[in-house]
Design a protein around this motif. Sequence first.
Motif, PDB file in Angstrom:
ATOM      1  N   UNK A   1       0.796  -1.244   0.053  1.00  0.00           N
ATOM      2  CA  UNK A   1      -0.078   0.031  -0.018  1.00  0.00           C
ATOM      3  C   UNK A   1       0.765   1.143  -0.133  1.00  0.00           C
TER       4      UNK A   1
ATOM      5  N   UNK B   1       2.132   1.622  -3.428  1.00  0.00           N
ATOM      6  CA  UNK B   1       1.113   2.051  -4.339  1.00  0.00           C
ATOM      7  C   UNK B   1       0.701   3.516  -4.089  1.00  0.00           C
TER       8      UNK B   1
ATOM      9  N   UNK C   1       0.789   6.643  -6.856  1.00  0.00           N
ATOM     10  CA  UNK C   1      -0.232   7.443  -7.194  1.00  0.00           C
ATOM     11  C   UNK C   1       0.046   8.937  -6.584  1.00  0.00           C
TER      12      UNK C   1
ATOM     13  N   UNK D   1      -0.547  -5.825  -8.912  1.00  0.00           N
ATOM     14  CA  UNK D   1      -1.175  -5.467  -7.809  1.00  0.00           C
ATOM     15  C   UNK D   1      -1.849  -6.704  -7.052  1.00  0.00           C
TER      16      UNK D   1
ATOM     17  N   UNK E   1      -2.959  -5.324  -2.382  1.00  0.00           N
ATOM     18  CA  UNK E   1      -3.025  -4.044  -2.064  1.00  0.00           C
ATOM     19  C   UNK E   1      -4.474  -3.578  -1.743  1.00  0.00           C
ATOM     20  N   UNK E   2      -4.474  -2.251  -1.192  1.00  0.00           N
ATOM     21  CA  UNK E   2      -5.712  -1.809  -0.587  1.00  0.00           C
ATOM     22  C   UNK E   2      -6.885  -1.761  -1.698  1.00  0.00           C
TER      23      UNK E   2
ATOM     24  N   UNK F   1      -6.926   1.746  -3.184  1.00  0.00           N
ATOM     25  CA  UNK F   1      -6.115   2.597  -3.575  1.00  0.00           C
ATOM     26  C   UNK F   1      -5.860   1.890  -5.047  1.00  0.00           C
ATOM     27  N   UNK F   2      -6.218   0.411  -5.105  1.00  0.00           N
ATOM     28  CA  UNK F   2      -6.100  -0.212  -6.441  1.00  0.00           C
ATOM     29  C   UNK F   2      -7.040   0.222  -7.267  1.00  0.00           C
TER      30      UNK F   2
ATOM     31  N   UNK G   1      -8.395   3.489  -7.318  1.00  0.00           N
ATOM     32  CA  UNK G   1      -7.685   4.785  -7.892  1.00  0.00           C
ATOM     33  C   UNK G   1      -6.719   4.708  -8.897  1.00  0.00           C
ATOM     34  N   UNK G   2      -6.072   3.759  -8.729  1.00  0.00           N
ATOM     35  CA  UNK G   2      -4.915   3.801  -9.849  1.00  0.00           C
ATOM     36  C   UNK G   2      -5.420   3.115 -11.107  1.00  0.00           C
TER      37      UNK G   2
ATOM     38  N   UNK H   1      -7.121   6.273 -12.678  1.00  0.00           N
ATOM     39  CA  UNK H   1      -6.054   6.912 -13.429  1.00  0.00           C
ATOM     40  C   UNK H   1      -6.228   6.096 -14.924  1.00  0.00           C
TER      41      UNK H   1
ATOM     42  N   UNK I   1      -6.516  13.396 -16.076  1.00  0.00           N
ATOM     43  CA  UNK I   1      -5.868  12.545 -15.091  1.00  0.00           C
ATOM     44  C   UNK I   1      -6.224  12.860 -13.734  1.00  0.00           C
ATOM     45  N   UNK I   2      -5.921  14.213 -13.390  1.00  0.00           N
ATOM     46  CA  UNK I   2      -6.324  14.768 -12.044  1.00  0.00           C
ATOM     47  C   UNK I   2      -7.714  14.692 -11.813  1.00  0.00           C
TER      48      UNK I   2
ATOM     49  N   UNK J   1      -8.741  11.139 -11.163  1.00  0.00           N
ATOM     50  CA  UNK J   1      -8.548  10.658  -9.782  1.00  0.00           C
ATOM     51  C   UNK J   1      -9.286  11.152  -8.667  1.00  0.00           C
TER      52      UNK J   1
END
Lengths: 48, 654
Positions: A3, A6, A10, B261, B265-266, B269-270, B272-273, B277, B454-455, B458
């Motif tokens: 995390x 990651x 990001x 991933x 991974x959380x 967060x996953x 989000x990416x 993104x 992108x921003x 996100x």
Amino acid sequence: MADIILTAVIVLIIGAASLKMIRDNKKGSKCAGCPYADQATNSCNAEK
Amino acid sequence: MRFALAGNPNSGKTTLFNAITGKIEQVGNWAGVTIAKKEGDLKKNLNPGEEKIRIVDLPGVYSLTPFTSEESITYDFVREENPDVIINIVDATNLSRSLFFTTQLLELGIPLVIALNKGDLLEKKGIKIDKNLLGEKLNVAVVETVSTMDKGLDKLIQEAVSSSEKIQKNNLPSGLDDDKKRFAFVDEIVKEIEIREIASHKQTKQDAVDRIVTNKFLGIPIFAAVIFAVFSVSQTYLGPLLADFLVGWIDKFYVYVASFLGENASPVLSALLLDGIIGGVGAVMGFLPLIMVLFFMLALLEDSGYMARVAVVMDRHLKKVGLSGKSIIPMIIGTGCAIPGVMATRTIKNETQRRTTAMLTPFMPCGAKLPIIALFAGVFFEDAAWVGTLMYFVAIFIIIIGALLVQKITKEGPSRNYFILELPEYKFPSLKRATLNMFSRGKAFIMKAATIILICNAAVQIMQSFTWNFQVVEEGMESASILAGISAPFAFIFIPLGFGVWQLTAAAITGFIAKENVVGTLAVVYGITNFIDTEELALVSGAADVASVMGLTSVGALAYLMFNLFTPPCFAAIGAMNAEMDSKKWLWAGIGFQFGIGYTVAYFVYQTGTLLTTGSFGAGAIPGLIGVIAFFATITYLIRKREQEVNLRVGEVH
């Protein structure tokens, strides 16, 4: 650990995008919000 | 050392500037493409000495008597900035007009060199020019150039460098303050140095083509057919074929990152990416090949000389509704980007016409709106080219109606300005220039996707992942998210337009930051990773599935598309409107008008379309109608108010 990496990735991506935008805005081009503008005309640095 | 490039509009200054500096500034086939000075360093291989030479490209002018702000830039520069040499670009095919300005430049006493440009067209037009005699008559060096083919540039620079050390003396007679005398003097010179083998009144092939292309009745149908062909190639045939490869790579990248991933991974967060993104930006990027093909074809059209004819065709209609003939130029520039389009309105002298044009120019579908058109045409109308074509013509229709209403409100009479546009020669368009233009715009598209899009994606993903208490939203409970909380209160306004759900509302709102965000946000909120099929070489994979996820009918989709296209543009364009209108009253009226028109068009499309396809009106027909009536009641009130003011003034006079 995954995390943290990651999150760092990001933050890096969003940070780089933000920096690029800030730099473009600092150039003072009136068309900073629109990258197609320079291809449409030569007026982006025009002064009123 | 500084050399200034000065000359009449459309004499080839920017083409010459690009050729001698290596820059890629936009060139156009009409006056007004350059409304500001541009600077660049002379290429090293052209520089005969060691000293750096700065080249300044000035807006085109016909004389040193400025009427508009961009003409003032040229006037101020040559009079006050004292360049070392002025390179006067003279259109060799139109000497009488060009030399009027040359004689004025000579009076300044600044070293001057004439670049007798467009020499390649002389033979074609049966014109012979004695350039040596011209040089003798005016006491200047004259160099023949063809800036599109890089011919004569070495010699031109050498002459300019050697002239910089001389004192410019002119052979001009006295008494040229009177324009008539100056024209007579120029005509005398032209008679002596120019031989025309083809009489100018003889009709050429180009004249014959122009009679058809700019015909009162055929001009618009021909334009519609050309735009239809452009959209067919870019969005139905070649574009999707190329897009397929790109989307394949984006898909593979998405899968690779997802597998990398894994489960460790959380999920937030996953998501989000992956979804925010990669998915959001990827969905927008998928349209890159379509956009590039479209830009390529538009560049070919412009270079061929056709777009200048479109300006002539449209001018006829715009003048009838109180706009300046020059209003068409900002609108054509606005098809690339609304910001410079709005800025180009400064070439219009009349204040009301200038403000009206600035208000109406953003209706033209700009480059940022093209992915939205491509998406909705693909998902709901089987890649139909008529959708894109229709959007351009609806925009023109709105502009004409809008101008008519503003004319009624402001009580400005019909335009008496004449729009003089020299029609360029038809020519086989330069593939090199069109390719450069395409890559340049493609790069711009990528940069925008990699920054603001992108921003925003996100941010949308983050707002969709959390509740107002900063708790992670559980799957299927997205309506409790921050994004839904912000969008839902506005969604009810859109029920009469057929898209009263928070997801579509959120996409429309993010569109005000940058119009491509509509596509990116739709991808994020509906969890669609791409809109392009990698199996069937079709624009959109499982179009029916995508449509069903969005919960839109075809009619609702068309209404949604039109709402996004014809409501106010992005904030950056609104900023440009603010700067050019120079009036808060006009700015807010303009924004209100754009909202009102966008809402009205979407309302009628949805309600009429639903009535025709289902036999009954869609949801919210009555509340929507009340909103539309309120909008038109406001306009009627403004018209009446103005009429009363005018009557009152007339009464006072009597």
